[in-house]
Motif scaffolding. Structure first.
Motif: not given
Length: 678
Positions: A198, A200, A202-204, A206-207, A244, A247, A251
């Motif tokens: 991706s 982007r 960072l969302r992945y 974090a999850t 990164s 994060i 998380f």
């Protein structure tokens, strides 16, 4: 990002996700035979494999009794619905040895409590259903992971292996956290796909880091596993970035807090719990340890060889191909976790295969890679046929084991499986079989088994579990030596060649049938006791001195032996704080018999004693202080010194007022000496 094809030096375009790829392939004009083949491989075969996955995990869920650790999970999860969200074992109704500061399984327990509900009629069955669902979905998730990273052929092979992988099949049947952590592990690996591709990511990141934190809250051994998202982040961004990294750390900690919040408020209690769990694996743990060894590696490698067979070599081949082709990212993501956790847990003293559940799907994927690599030198059609034949042959051993475990071992209790054999055994031996089956892996089991025959009028047969381990063999020989017992039957395990593991321990032990002789003497905590069958005569006296003791003064639930004379005890008026002495005599003794003193105690025996006195001189001839704890009337067998007079008195003393501290004795008896005694 550009990917390199695994089995060539060509640079390929980034692989599409499976759904997009299926739409792309649908737009290509295929011939009818190609469409059929494509449909079979892409849709029908995965559906059949998923059906097999669910079947192997659903059968047997309701047919075997709750394991002790399932009852522990149930007790802690029940506290959640009572308003206690701490998940500290210390405050749950668990067995005393485990009622200590411990937060093991914490994040799973929240999910487990939701599955069971506040007033579930059959909570353990609902909790097992949760494991079945999560265990099945975990297989599906790892199939999608393999499909993305390695293609359809390897993904199908991994799917087939995971469907019948004995460890994964077994995990999905218990109200324990293994299926839960395997599912979350699958989520972490699935999130690697968008994390690596991706724009982007960072969302992945974090999850997936959040999921790793939840895993750590369940089992502390998942701390190293949290590096998986970190490695993916470095591969995606090609360099270290503070944002990164922040994060990832934040998380991961957040996930841990969500799964075990009380640990952050009581860190000392959490650390004590971690020490308790690690201490369990560091100590000797019959039957799950190697006797005389500090490491359990022999049990670990035997388990995987016995359950997977040739797949072990194929897994090693899969690791090798990643190294040979220099696919270091894939090696780090798929092979290193397997090597790390196998290495760590092989150095522990106790072996429980469930500690490796999270890497079992990775082993399956590596096996698929190994098969594909071994067949890579063959021409197209022959290569596909050889791949299918090799995979099918490698699946036979784990499939047979999983089938026997689920459809026989879990569905039919071993007592029922052995019923026909036991009927023939009792007819042959003309002796009854006394259940429940006993364990024989610690020395104290000898006294427990010997005591079973204590009040029986005839020889009996006692079934004992055999886990094919040296602990049981050692104690079994000791039982034969001490009691004169002999083995009269053996009902084989479904897996007679297995080394000790939880398949044997929970569902499929062998049974050895031990015949215990009728008239017998045995030892308990160093005191020689006799069976009631040895009694030849009850001795009489008209002289008794009773101080604070009462007739039949025992705990109300104690059964007074039938057809026996009077008993006196220090338990009275609904309490056991009585103190004092009880003396009776004289009694006539004979040199050709032992003197027997019937007695029973409360759960605390300090400050209690029984003494045999010479009637003429009042000199002590025999005494036992702090007698062994017995829950039914037993007989102390006393061999008097050769110079003792023919008349003796018996003195019982209770000098303690603690809870459970009481003693009762009866009129002495004559005991027949064992054959060979002078």
């Amino acid at each position: 990002m550009r990917y390199t094809s695994l089995f060539s030096n060509e640079v390929a375009e980034p692989p599409l996700d499976p759904l997009t790829e299926s739409f792309r392939q649908a737009s290509i004009p295929w011939s009818s035979s190609q469409r059929i083949k494509r449909t079979l491989v892409s849709i029908v075969l995965p559906l059949l494999l998923f059906a097999a996955t669910v079947t192997f995990r659903a059968v047997g869920l309701k047919t075997f009794g709750a394991q002790w650790d399932e009852r522990t999970v149930r007790a802690i999860a029940a506290n959640i619905w009572n308003g206690d969200l701490r998940n500290n074992w210390k405050y749950a109704q668990v067995p005393d040895p485990y009622r200590v500061d411990c937060y093991n399984y914490s994040s799973y327990l929240y999910v487990d409590a939701l599955a069971a509900g506040p007033n579930g009629k059959y909570p353990v069955k609902r909790e097992r259903m949760l494991s079945m669902v999560l265990g099945s979905l975990a297989v599906l998730l790892f199939y999608l992971v393999a499909l993305h990273f390695f293609g359809q052929k390897i993904a199908i092979a991994a799917f087939a292996i995971m469907a019948i992988f004995p460890l994964l099949v077994q995990d999905a049947h218990y109200a324990r956290p293994e299926a839960f952590v395997t599912f979350l592990t699958g989520v972490v690996f699935l999130l690697l796909i968008p994390l690596l591709s991706s724009a982007r990511p960072l969302r992945y990141l974090a999850t997936s880091s959040l999921c790793c934190g939840v895993l750590i809250a369940c089992k502390i051994s998942f701390i190293p596993f949290a590096l998986i998202p970190f490695v993916g982040m470095l591969a995606a961004q090609k360099r270290f970035r503070v944002q990164s990294f922040g994060i990832w750390v934040a998380f991961t900690i957040a996930g841990t807090f969500a799964g075990v919040p009380d640990a952050f408020f009581h860190p000392a209690a959490f650390i004590r719990g971690v020490r308790m769990v690690t201490g369990q694996y560091a100590g000797d743990y019959p039957v799950h340890s190697v006797m005389g060894s500090e490491y359990c590696f022999p049990l670990l490698w035997r388990y995987f060889w016995q359950t997977l067979g040739p797949l072990c070599f194929l897994c090693a081949a899969g690791m090798l191909v990643l190294l040979v082709r220099r696919r270091m990212l894939y090696f780090g993501l798929f092979a290193v976790p397997v090597l790390f956790y196998i290495g760590v847990f092989s150095l522990e003293r106790a072996f429980f295969e469930r500690n490796l559940s999270q890497v079992a799907p990775l082993i399956a994927i590596l096996c698929g890679l190994g098969i594909d690599w071994l067949m890579s030198g063959l021409p197209g059609r022959l290569r596909s046929a050889a791949f299918a034949v090799t995979l099918s042959a490698a699946l036979i051993q784990p499939a047979v084991i999983s089938y026997k475990l689920v459809f026989i071992g879990m569905r039919v209790p071993i007592k029922d499986r052995a019923r026909t054999y036991e009927q023939a055994l009792t007819e042959r031996e003309q002796a009854p079989i006394v259940y429940p089956a006993r364990e024989l892996f610690v020395p104290g089991n000898v006294d427990e088994v010997a005591a079973v025959a204590q009040d029986r009028p005839e020889d009996i047969i006692v079934p004992t579990h055999d886990y094919n381990d040296p602990y049981t063999r050692r104690v079994f020989h000791e039982l034969q030596r001490v009691t004169g017992a002999r083995e009269v039957g053996h009902f084989a395990s479904l897996f007679p060649d297995f080394s000790p593991n939880t398949i044997l321990a929970y569902h499929c032990p062998a049974i050895r049938y031990v015949r215990l002789p009728g008239p017998s003497f045995y030892h308990l905590d160093g005191v020689r006791l006799a069976s009631w069958k040895q009694v030849s005569e009850v001795l009489r006296t008209s002289h008794m001195k009773v101080f604070s003791w009462v007739r039949n003064g025992v705990y109300p639930d104690v059964k007074i032996p039938t057809n026996r004379d009077e008993f006196f005890g220090s338990y009275t008026n609904g309490g056991d704080a009585n103190r004092g002495t009880f003396e009776m005599g004289p009694f006539e003794t004979r040199p050709d018999t032992f003197l027997g003193i019937p007695f029973i105690t409360g759960p605390v025996t300090t400050s209690l004693s029984v003494t045999v006195l010479d009637h003429a001189t009042h000199r002590p001839l025999a005494q036992f202080k702090n007698p062994p704890v017995v829950s039914s009337y037993s007989i102390w067998a006393v061999e008097l010194p050769s110079g003792a007079s023919s008349q003796v008195d018996v003195l019982a003393e209770d000098d303690g007022a603690s809870w459970g501290q009481w003693l009762s004795i009866g009129l002495p008896v004559r005991l027949l000496k064992p054959s060979g005694s002078s």
